[in-house]
Design a protein around this motif. Structure first.
Motif, PDB file in Angstrom:
ATOM      1  N   GLN A  19       0.837  -1.206   0.000  1.00  0.00           N
ATOM      2  CA  GLN A  19       0.000   0.000   0.000  1.00  0.00           C
ATOM      3  C   GLN A  19       0.868   1.251   0.000  1.00  0.00           C
ATOM      4  OE1 GLN A  19      -2.481  -0.587   3.414  1.00  0.00           O
ATOM      5  NE2 GLN A  19      -4.012  -1.754   2.276  1.00  0.00           N
ATOM      6  N   ALA A  20       1.940   1.235   0.780  1.00  0.00           N
ATOM      7  CA  ALA A  20       2.824   2.402   0.824  1.00  0.00           C
ATOM      8  C   ALA A  20       3.474   2.631  -0.534  1.00  0.00           C
ATOM      9  CB  ALA A  20       3.893   2.211   1.901  1.00  0.00           C
ATOM     10  N   LEU A  21       3.885   1.562  -1.195  1.00  0.00           N
ATOM     11  CA  LEU A  21       4.499   1.701  -2.517  1.00  0.00           C
ATOM     12  C   LEU A  21       3.490   2.192  -3.549  1.00  0.00           C
ATOM     13  CD1 LEU A  21       6.777  -1.469  -2.624  1.00  0.00           C
ATOM     14  CD2 LEU A  21       7.469   0.914  -2.335  1.00  0.00           C
ATOM     15  N   GLU A  22       2.269   1.723  -3.437  1.00  0.00           N
ATOM     16  CA  GLU A  22       1.242   2.184  -4.369  1.00  0.00           C
ATOM     17  C   GLU A  22       0.966   3.673  -4.173  1.00  0.00           C
ATOM     18  OE1 GLU A  22      -3.370   1.168  -5.193  1.00  0.00           O
ATOM     19  OE2 GLU A  22      -1.994  -0.535  -5.066  1.00  0.00           O
ATOM     20  N   ARG A  23       0.879   4.112  -2.921  1.00  0.00           N
ATOM     21  CA  ARG A  23       0.671   5.545  -2.655  1.00  0.00           C
ATOM     22  C   ARG A  23       1.863   6.354  -3.157  1.00  0.00           C
ATOM     23  NH1 ARG A  23      -1.001   3.472   2.285  1.00  0.00           N
ATOM     24  NH2 ARG A  23       0.901   4.215   3.267  1.00  0.00           N
ATOM     25  N   LEU A  24       3.066   5.834  -2.950  1.00  0.00           N
ATOM     26  CA  LEU A  24       4.262   6.522  -3.438  1.00  0.00           C
ATOM     27  C   LEU A  24       4.244   6.641  -4.957  1.00  0.00           C
ATOM     28  CD1 LEU A  24       7.068   7.746  -2.976  1.00  0.00           C
ATOM     29  CD2 LEU A  24       7.982   5.430  -3.094  1.00  0.00           C
ATOM     30  N   ALA A  25       3.877   5.582  -5.645  1.00  0.00           N
ATOM     31  CA  ALA A  25       3.819   5.610  -7.104  1.00  0.00           C
ATOM     32  C   ALA A  25       2.822   6.659  -7.576  1.00  0.00           C
ATOM     33  CB  ALA A  25       3.438   4.231  -7.647  1.00  0.00           C
ATOM     34  N   GLU A  26       1.672   6.726  -6.923  1.00  0.00           N
ATOM     35  CA  GLU A  26       0.663   7.715  -7.303  1.00  0.00           C
ATOM     36  C   GLU A  26       1.171   9.135  -7.069  1.00  0.00           C
ATOM     37  OE1 GLU A  26      -2.678   6.526  -4.932  1.00  0.00           O
ATOM     38  OE2 GLU A  26      -3.117   4.808  -6.234  1.00  0.00           O
ATOM     39  N   ARG A  27       1.837   9.360  -5.937  1.00  0.00           N
ATOM     40  CA  ARG A  27       2.357  10.696  -5.650  1.00  0.00           C
ATOM     41  C   ARG A  27       3.461  11.077  -6.625  1.00  0.00           C
ATOM     42  NH1 ARG A  27       2.759   9.632   0.502  1.00  0.00           N
ATOM     43  NH2 ARG A  27       4.960   9.748   0.048  1.00  0.00           N
ATOM     44  N   MET A  28       4.327  10.126  -6.974  1.00  0.00           N
ATOM     45  CA  MET A  28       5.414  10.425  -7.901  1.00  0.00           C
ATOM     46  C   MET A  28       4.871  10.731  -9.295  1.00  0.00           C
ATOM     47  SD  MET A  28       7.953  10.561  -6.008  1.00  0.00           S
ATOM     48  CE  MET A  28       8.958  11.077  -7.368  1.00  0.00           C
ATOM     49  N   GLU A  29       3.846  10.025  -9.720  1.00  0.00           N
ATOM     50  CA  GLU A  29       3.243  10.310 -11.018  1.00  0.00           C
ATOM     51  C   GLU A  29       2.631  11.710 -11.028  1.00  0.00           C
ATOM     52  OE1 GLU A  29       0.522   7.100 -11.737  1.00  0.00           O
ATOM     53  OE2 GLU A  29       2.141   5.646 -11.955  1.00  0.00           O
ATOM     54  N   ALA A  30       1.965  12.087  -9.944  1.00  0.00           N
ATOM     55  CA  ALA A  30       1.378  13.427  -9.849  1.00  0.00           C
ATOM     56  C   ALA A  30       2.473  14.487  -9.839  1.00  0.00           C
ATOM     57  CB  ALA A  30       0.508  13.533  -8.601  1.00  0.00           C
ATOM     58  N   LEU A  31       3.560  14.242  -9.105  1.00  0.00           N
ATOM     59  CA  LEU A  31       4.670  15.184  -9.059  1.00  0.00           C
ATOM     60  C   LEU A  31       5.302  15.348 -10.427  1.00  0.00           C
ATOM     61  CD1 LEU A  31       6.713  16.964  -7.563  1.00  0.00           C
ATOM     62  CD2 LEU A  31       8.002  14.885  -7.056  1.00  0.00           C
ATOM     63  N   ALA A  32       5.540  14.250 -11.115  1.00  0.00           N
ATOM     64  CA  ALA A  32       6.148  14.321 -12.439  1.00  0.00           C
ATOM     65  C   ALA A  32       5.252  15.092 -13.402  1.00  0.00           C
ATOM     66  CB  ALA A  32       6.424  12.917 -12.971  1.00  0.00           C
ATOM     67  N   SER A  33       3.955  14.878 -13.337  1.00  0.00           N
ATOM     68  CA  SER A  33       3.022  15.616 -14.193  1.00  0.00           C
ATOM     69  C   SER A  33       3.079  17.104 -13.894  1.00  0.00           C
ATOM     70  CB  SER A  33       1.594  15.103 -13.994  1.00  0.00           C
ATOM     71  OG  SER A  33       1.486  13.778 -14.430  1.00  0.00           O
ATOM     72  N   THR A  34       3.117  17.456 -12.621  1.00  0.00           N
ATOM     73  CA  THR A  34       3.197  18.861 -12.226  1.00  0.00           C
ATOM     74  C   THR A  34       4.486  19.489 -12.728  1.00  0.00           C
ATOM     75  OG1 THR A  34       1.879  18.430 -10.252  1.00  0.00           O
ATOM     76  CG2 THR A  34       3.208  20.432 -10.248  1.00  0.00           C
ATOM     77  N   LEU A  35       5.601  18.784 -12.551  1.00  0.00           N
ATOM     78  CA  LEU A  35       6.895  19.326 -12.985  1.00  0.00           C
ATOM     79  C   LEU A  35       6.966  19.456 -14.496  1.00  0.00           C
ATOM     80  CD1 LEU A  35       9.276  17.436 -10.554  1.00  0.00           C
ATOM     81  CD2 LEU A  35       8.677  19.866 -10.511  1.00  0.00           C
ATOM     82  N   GLU A  36       6.401  18.503 -15.218  1.00  0.00           N
ATOM     83  CA  GLU A  36       6.424  18.574 -16.668  1.00  0.00           C
ATOM     84  C   GLU A  36       5.544  19.701 -17.190  1.00  0.00           C
ATOM     85  OE1 GLU A  36       5.410  14.630 -17.917  1.00  0.00           O
ATOM     86  OE2 GLU A  36       7.457  13.934 -17.695  1.00  0.00           O
ATOM     87  N   ALA A  37       4.468  20.032 -16.474  1.00  0.00           N
ATOM     88  CA  ALA A  37       3.553  21.084 -16.908  1.00  0.00           C
ATOM     89  C   ALA A  37       4.061  22.475 -16.556  1.00  0.00           C
ATOM     90  CB  ALA A  37       2.174  20.872 -16.288  1.00  0.00           C
ATOM     91  N   ALA A  38       4.997  22.560 -15.591  1.00  0.00           N
ATOM     92  CA  ALA A  38       5.508  23.858 -15.153  1.00  0.00           C
ATOM     93  C   ALA A  38       6.411  24.465 -16.223  1.00  0.00           C
ATOM     94  CB  ALA A  38       6.300  23.676 -13.857  1.00  0.00           C
TER      95      ALA A  38
END
Length: 107
Positions: free
Chosen positions: A84-103
């Motif tokens: 569960q922790a790894l799944e939450r981490l994967a979701e957060r990292m995907e959101a972070l990468a999307s945010t950084l790519e859009a900036a």
């Protein structure tokens, strides 16, 4: 609340966790570190956000295979809390990468 310094591909991060969860956090950080190094080794010079994105995707892929009964290499004892922790981490990292790519990029 405890604070733990973890290292992912030679980068240090201070991460907060509940008291007593420090060993668990270090354990999952070691898994992420291995995946980040795998991503960097396979794909070459990645930026930090992309490298962590690919590490998260590798972890999510491994988790999905296990849930579907595909097996794959075992890096840690199968623990639902870790999964569960790894799944939450994967979701957060995907959101972070999307945010950084859009900036907008400052050059």
């Amino acid at each position: 609340m405890a604070s733990v310094e973890i290292e992912i591909d030679s980068r240090k991060y201070a991460v907060a966790c509940r008291d007593g969860e420090e060993p668990h956090l270090r354990s999952v950080a070691a898994i992420v570190d291995r995946k980040a190094r795998d991503a960097a080794g396979a794909l070459g010079g990645l930026g930090e956000s992309r490298q962590l994105l690919y590490a998260a995707l590798l972890l999510a892929d491994e988790l999905k295979e296990r849930r579907e009964g595909g097996g794959g290499p075992v890096e840690a004892a199968p623990d639902p809390a870790v999964a569960q922790a790894l799944e939450r981490l994967a979701e957060r990292m995907e959101a972070l990468a999307s945010t950084l790519e859009a900036a907008p990029h400052n050059t």
